[in-house]
Design a protein around this motif. Structure first.
Motif, PDB file in Angstrom:
ATOM      1  N   ARG A  54       0.812  -1.207   0.000  1.00 18.41           N
ATOM      2  CA  ARG A  54       0.000   0.000   0.000  1.00 18.41           C
ATOM      3  C   ARG A  54       0.851   1.266   0.000  1.00 18.41           C
ATOM      4  O   ARG A  54       0.362   2.328  -0.296  1.00 18.41           O
ATOM      5  N   THR A  55       2.154   1.109   0.345  1.00 17.42           N
ATOM      6  CA  THR A  55       3.047   2.270   0.340  1.00 17.42           C
ATOM      7  C   THR A  55       2.984   2.965  -1.010  1.00 17.42           C
ATOM      8  O   THR A  55       3.068   4.168  -1.104  1.00 17.42           O
ATOM      9  N   ASN A  56       2.790   2.162  -2.046  1.00 11.42           N
ATOM     10  CA  ASN A  56       2.814   2.709  -3.389  1.00 11.42           C
ATOM     11  C   ASN A  56       1.651   3.658  -3.663  1.00 11.42           C
ATOM     12  O   ASN A  56       1.732   4.470  -4.562  1.00 11.42           O
ATOM     13  N   SER A  57       0.530   3.505  -2.942  1.00  8.83           N
ATOM     14  CA  SER A  57      -0.580   4.410  -3.194  1.00  8.83           C
ATOM     15  C   SER A  57      -0.450   5.697  -2.384  1.00  8.83           C
ATOM     16  O   SER A  57      -1.058   6.696  -2.712  1.00  8.83           O
ATOM     17  N   ALA A  58       0.349   5.653  -1.300  1.00  4.70           N
ATOM     18  CA  ALA A  58       0.529   6.854  -0.478  1.00  4.70           C
ATOM     19  C   ALA A  58       1.710   7.675  -0.951  1.00  4.70           C
ATOM     20  O   ALA A  58       1.650   8.906  -0.962  1.00  4.70           O
ATOM     21  N   PHE A  59       2.742   6.984  -1.340  1.00  3.35           N
ATOM     22  CA  PHE A  59       3.990   7.670  -1.691  1.00  3.35           C
ATOM     23  C   PHE A  59       3.830   8.629  -2.878  1.00  3.35           C
ATOM     24  O   PHE A  59       4.315   9.757  -2.822  1.00  3.35           O
ATOM     25  N   PRO A  60       3.133   8.218  -3.941  1.00  2.00           N
ATOM     26  CA  PRO A  60       2.954   9.162  -5.056  1.00  2.00           C
ATOM     27  C   PRO A  60       2.207  10.426  -4.632  1.00  2.00           C
ATOM     28  O   PRO A  60       2.540  11.518  -5.090  1.00  2.00           O
ATOM     29  N   ILE A  61       1.207  10.273  -3.740  1.00  3.92           N
ATOM     30  CA  ILE A  61       0.460  11.462  -3.274  1.00  3.92           C
ATOM     31  C   ILE A  61       1.422  12.384  -2.548  1.00  3.92           C
ATOM     32  O   ILE A  61       1.415  13.603  -2.754  1.00  3.92           O
ATOM     33  N   PHE A  62       2.247  11.788  -1.693  1.00  7.87           N
ATOM     34  CA  PHE A  62       3.206  12.561  -0.913  1.00  7.87           C
ATOM     35  C   PHE A  62       4.181  13.302  -1.839  1.00  7.87           C
ATOM     36  O   PHE A  62       4.406  14.506  -1.694  1.00  7.87           O
ATOM     37  N   LEU A  63       4.734  12.576  -2.802  1.00  9.01           N
ATOM     38  CA  LEU A  63       5.682  13.183  -3.741  1.00  9.01           C
ATOM     39  C   LEU A  63       5.015  14.299  -4.544  1.00  9.01           C
ATOM     40  O   LEU A  63       5.574  15.369  -4.753  1.00  9.01           O
ATOM     41  N   PHE A  64       3.796  14.006  -4.965  1.00  9.53           N
ATOM     42  CA  PHE A  64       3.015  14.977  -5.741  1.00  9.53           C
ATOM     43  C   PHE A  64       2.855  16.274  -4.952  1.00  9.53           C
ATOM     44  O   PHE A  64       3.086  17.364  -5.470  1.00  9.53           O
ATOM     45  N   LEU A  65       2.480  16.125  -3.674  1.00 13.62           N
ATOM     46  CA  LEU A  65       2.210  17.309  -2.845  1.00 13.62           C
ATOM     47  C   LEU A  65       3.476  18.091  -2.522  1.00 13.62           C
ATOM     48  O   LEU A  65       3.467  19.325  -2.524  1.00 13.62           O
ATOM     49  N   VAL A  66       4.566  17.360  -2.246  1.00 16.90           N
ATOM     50  CA  VAL A  66       5.838  18.045  -1.940  1.00 16.90           C
ATOM     51  C   VAL A  66       6.303  18.824  -3.173  1.00 16.90           C
ATOM     52  O   VAL A  66       6.707  19.986  -3.079  1.00 16.90           O
ATOM     53  N   SER A  67       6.203  18.175  -4.322  1.00 12.17           N
ATOM     54  CA  SER A  67       6.613  18.813  -5.564  1.00 12.17           C
ATOM     55  C   SER A  67       5.751  20.038  -5.852  1.00 12.17           C
ATOM     56  O   SER A  67       6.247  21.089  -6.274  1.00 12.17           O
ATOM     57  N   LYS A  68       4.449  19.889  -5.587  1.00 12.84           N
ATOM     58  CA  LYS A  68       3.503  20.988  -5.806  1.00 12.84           C
ATOM     59  C   LYS A  68       3.861  22.167  -4.882  1.00 12.84           C
ATOM     60  O   LYS A  68       3.826  23.330  -5.290  1.00 12.84           O
ATOM     61  N   LEU A  69       4.212  21.826  -3.652  1.00 14.36           N
ATOM     62  CA  LEU A  69       4.575  22.848  -2.659  1.00 14.36           C
ATOM     63  C   LEU A  69       5.785  23.652  -3.132  1.00 14.36           C
ATOM     64  O   LEU A  69       5.800  24.884  -3.077  1.00 14.36           O
ATOM     65  N   VAL A  70       6.795  22.921  -3.625  1.00  9.07           N
ATOM     66  CA  VAL A  70       8.017  23.582  -4.106  1.00  9.07           C
ATOM     67  C   VAL A  70       7.689  24.455  -5.319  1.00  9.07           C
ATOM     68  O   VAL A  70       8.101  25.616  -5.411  1.00  9.07           O
ATOM     69  N   ALA A  71       6.891  23.888  -6.236  1.00  6.54           N
ATOM     70  CA  ALA A  71       6.568  24.605  -7.476  1.00  6.54           C
ATOM     71  C   ALA A  71       5.817  25.898  -7.196  1.00  6.54           C
ATOM     72  O   ALA A  71       6.145  26.952  -7.751  1.00  6.54           O
ATOM     73  N   TYR A  72       4.838  25.817  -6.298  1.00  9.42           N
ATOM     74  CA  TYR A  72       4.041  27.010  -6.019  1.00  9.42           C
ATOM     75  C   TYR A  72       4.829  28.047  -5.216  1.00  9.42           C
ATOM     76  O   TYR A  72       4.584  29.245  -5.331  1.00  9.42           O
ATOM     77  N   THR A  73       5.765  27.572  -4.391  1.00  8.73           N
ATOM     78  CA  THR A  73       6.617  28.518  -3.659  1.00  8.73           C
ATOM     79  C   THR A  73       7.469  29.307  -4.650  1.00  8.73           C
ATOM     80  O   THR A  73       7.597  30.526  -4.549  1.00  8.73           O
ATOM     81  N   LEU A  74       8.018  28.588  -5.629  1.00 10.87           N
ATOM     82  CA  LEU A  74       8.822  29.255  -6.654  1.00 10.87           C
ATOM     83  C   LEU A  74       7.962  30.208  -7.485  1.00 10.87           C
ATOM     84  O   LEU A  74       8.379  31.310  -7.824  1.00 10.87           O
TER      85      LEU A  74
END
Lengths: 70, 401
Positions: free
Chosen positions: B102-122
């Motif tokens: 099940r890690t695989n269904s949580a990890f992409p969400i986490f990566l997606f959100l972290v990446s989104k956070l960085v992108a929007y900060t920039l």
């Protein structure tokens, strides 16, 4: 290739248009789909020897939307 | 052959809790129990904007963004889950021990959100940098706020399907971008959700677009970045929970959530519009209208509580953390007046004082008295004043003496 417009009255946001446009990757013989949430329609360019209107309507239905021929 | 065994703690829940705790930690920094810290935080007026951005994110932003960007995440996740399922079936066929990953269904969400956070900060930094080249006067800020308010109300009415015209309040991203994003979403490696999260800057939701306009208005790289960071961080827990739920429960709750988002955006839209009207000095803002209708008693001889002697031609306004006192005062017409703005440990945005009609703007010191001259006004004139956010308001009514 045939270009046809279908009304899709149950789109609720621009994301719906993106979902419908994804059909162009799924259906062999479909060249391009341009779906518009603003107009609630999609313009599809497809190989009429491979796809009928009914089949396209069924494919759209699988995505969760109703396509109506214009 | 052993049975499928679920891990004792679902990694999805662990990551979700992590995101929620992070959000709570930020909220605690923003709202510390020590009142002095609140004052320090609010001192610049910037921290309060960050708090508003965070709260906006956690209340409406997450759901609104999910409506626009959720499809990307869902398609990415669906592919991931599909792949997991296929690998499990493959393992079953090989009669090997199977564990539900099940890690695989949580990890992409986490990566997606972290990446989104960085992108929007920039993106916020970029907007702030662009904004630094635009000097926004209180009036132009008011116009911007009114435009944002109208945009939000239009979007809410679109969600309620009030009239087809409101569909045009939703900005359709260019086809080449949506096509590119969609095709990228079919990838299955770790980089895919990261890349997708980054690409969400091209398909911002209505609330995000409003926040982007606010970041532009800050005119500062750091503040623009901080504002978008706070907002995107706020959206993350809701985004995560709903993304997880919708992945699990399908679209059953989607309709309910969308109605909730529509109501929230409608309220925020009216608040923003009203703040814009206040900042413009309009008598038609809700606060000014209710004041006019309620015909609240006015104070004709405002006296400062700081002990200054009141001289002829001088009026005093106490600028407090909760607003202006008195909110309505009368002053003699056809006389040049000196307005004394008295602050006493005032840290709220009330000290960002604006008189729109006079095009007067001043950031008052936390404690002290600042003066400004009000030119003679005709009897019957009402001069509206407000904070720079259009939150706190008041008025001076000029009368024949």
């Amino acid at each position: 290739m045939l270009k046809k417009t279908f009304k899709i009255p149950d789109m609720t946001c621009t994301n719906c248009a993106m979902k419908i446009e994804a059909l162009e990757d799924d259906l062999d013989g479909v060249k391009e789909i341009n779906a518009s949430y603003h107009k609630l329609e999609m313009v599809i360019e497809f190989d009429e020897t491979k796809w009928s209107d009914e089949q396209i309507i069924a494919a759209v239905k699988k995505k969760g939307y109703t396509a109506i021929t214009t | 052959m052993s049975k499928n065994t679920k891990p004792s703690v679902d990694p999805v829940i662990v990551v979700m809790l992590g995101v929620v705790l992070l959000a709570i930690a930020v909220a605690m920094i923003a709202f510390p129990s020590d009142s002095n810290s609140i004052n320090i935080a609010a001192d610049s007026g910037l921290m309060s904007q960050l708090v508003v951005a965070f709260v906006t994110g956690i209340t409406t932003g997450g759901l609104s963004c999910l409506a626009v960007q959720g499809g990307l995440l869902a398609s990415s996740l669906a592919h991931q889950i599909e792949q997991d399922y296929a690998s499990q079936v493959g393992q079953k066929k090989g009669s090997k021990k199977i564990e539900v990953q099940r890690t695989n269904s949580a990890f992409p969400i986490f990566l997606f959100l972290v990446s989104k956070l960085v992108a929007y900060t920039l993106l916020g930094a970029l907007l702030g940098w662009l904004g630094s080249y635009l000097t926004l006067s209180p009036i132009s800020r008011a116009v911007l706020m009114i435009a944002i308010g109208v945009f939000m109300i239009g979007n809410a009415l679109r969600m309620f399907n009030v009239h087809p015209i409101f569909r045009y309040f939703s900005i359709e991203p260019p086809k080449f971008i949506t096509r590119y994003i969609r095709r990228t979403a079919k990838g299955t490696d770790t980089a895919t959700p990261v890349f997708l999260g980054f690409l969400t800057v091209f398909i911002p939701c209505g609330v995000t677009q409003a926040m982007m306009a606010t970041a532009l208005g800050t005119g500062s790289i750091a503040m623009g970045a901080a504002l978008m960071f706070a907002f995107t961080l706020g959206t993350s827990p809701v985004f995560f929970i709903v993304a997880y739920l919708t992945t699990e429960l399908g679209a059953r709750l989607e309709k309910f959530f969308m109605r909730f988002v529509a109501v929230a955006i409608l309220i925020l839209g009216f608040v923003t519009l009203d703040s814009g009207l206040n900042l413009m000095g309009s008598p038609f803002s809700l606060q000014n209208l209710t004041r006019a209708w309620s015909s609240s008693p006015t104070e004709s001889a405002p006296v400062a509580d700081s002990g200054q002697p009141v001289e002829r031609g001088e009026i005093y306004l106490n600028v407090e953390n909760s607003g202006y006192s008195p909110a309505v005062m009368t002053a003699p017409a056809n006389t040049e007046l000196t307005l004394n703005l008295v602050t006493n440990e005032t840290y709220s945005c009330a000290r960002d004082f604006v008189i729109p009609k006079l095009n007067f703007y001043m950031l008052l010191p936390a404690t002290g008295v600042m003066q400004t001259t009000i030119p003679p006004q005709v009897a019957g004139t009402t001069l509206f004043y407000t904070c720079s956010m259009g939150m706190y308001t008041g008025q001076i009514v000029f009368e024949e003496q």
